[in-house]
Scaffold this motif. Structure first.
Motif: not given
Length: 109
Positions: A21-23, A27-30, A34-47
Motif C-alpha cells: 500500500v505504501l509503495v 508514494m504515487p499520491l505523495k 502532492d498528497n502525503p496523507s497515505v504515506v504519513a499514516v501507512v509509513g509510520v504504521a509500517h515502521g
C-alpha cells in the motif's frame, strides 16, 4: 513452535500489505499528486509493524534453530514489496519440514 509460526505468518502478511500500500498507493499520491496523507499514516504504521516483524522473526528463528544467514534474510524480506509473502511461504515449508517425524534409518543386521 506452532504459535511462533502463526504469529510470524500473520505479521508477515500485515507488513507485506502495508508495504505494498505504501509503495503502490502512498508514494504515487505523495510524489505525483502532492498528497502525503497515505504515506504519513501507512509509513509510520509500517515502521512500527516492521519492528514487531523483526522481533517475531527472531523468536521463530531461535525456536526453529535457524542459521544466522537465514534469519537475517527473512528479516530483510519485510523491506522489499511482495518479498515478505514469498518468505512467509518458504518459512512455513521450512518449519513444516523440520516438524515432520523422521523415520529411523534401517539397521543392518
Amino acid at each position: 513452535m506452532g504459535g511462533a509460526l502463526t504469529r510470524y505468518r500473520v505479521i508477515a502478511w500485515i507488513v507485506g500489505v502495508a508495504l505494498v500500500v505504501l509503495v503502490l498507493i502512498g508514494m504515487p499520491l505523495k510524489y505525483g499528486f502532492d498528497n502525503p496523507s497515505v504515506v504519513a499514516v501507512v509509513g509510520v504504521a509500517h515502521g512500527w509493524l516492521y519492528m514487531l516483524y523483526l522481533a517475531l522473526t527472531f523468536d521463530l528463528s531461535r525456536r526453529a534453530d535457524w542459521p544466522l544467514k537465514r534469519m537475517l534474510l527473512v528479516m530483510l524480506a519485510g523491506t522489499v514489496p511482495f518479498v515478505s509473502f514469498y518468505a512467509e511461504r518458504r518459512v512455513s515449508h521450512w518449519v513444516a519440514a523440520g516438524n515432520r517425524p523422521r523415520t529411523p534409518e534401517p539397521v543392518a543386521g
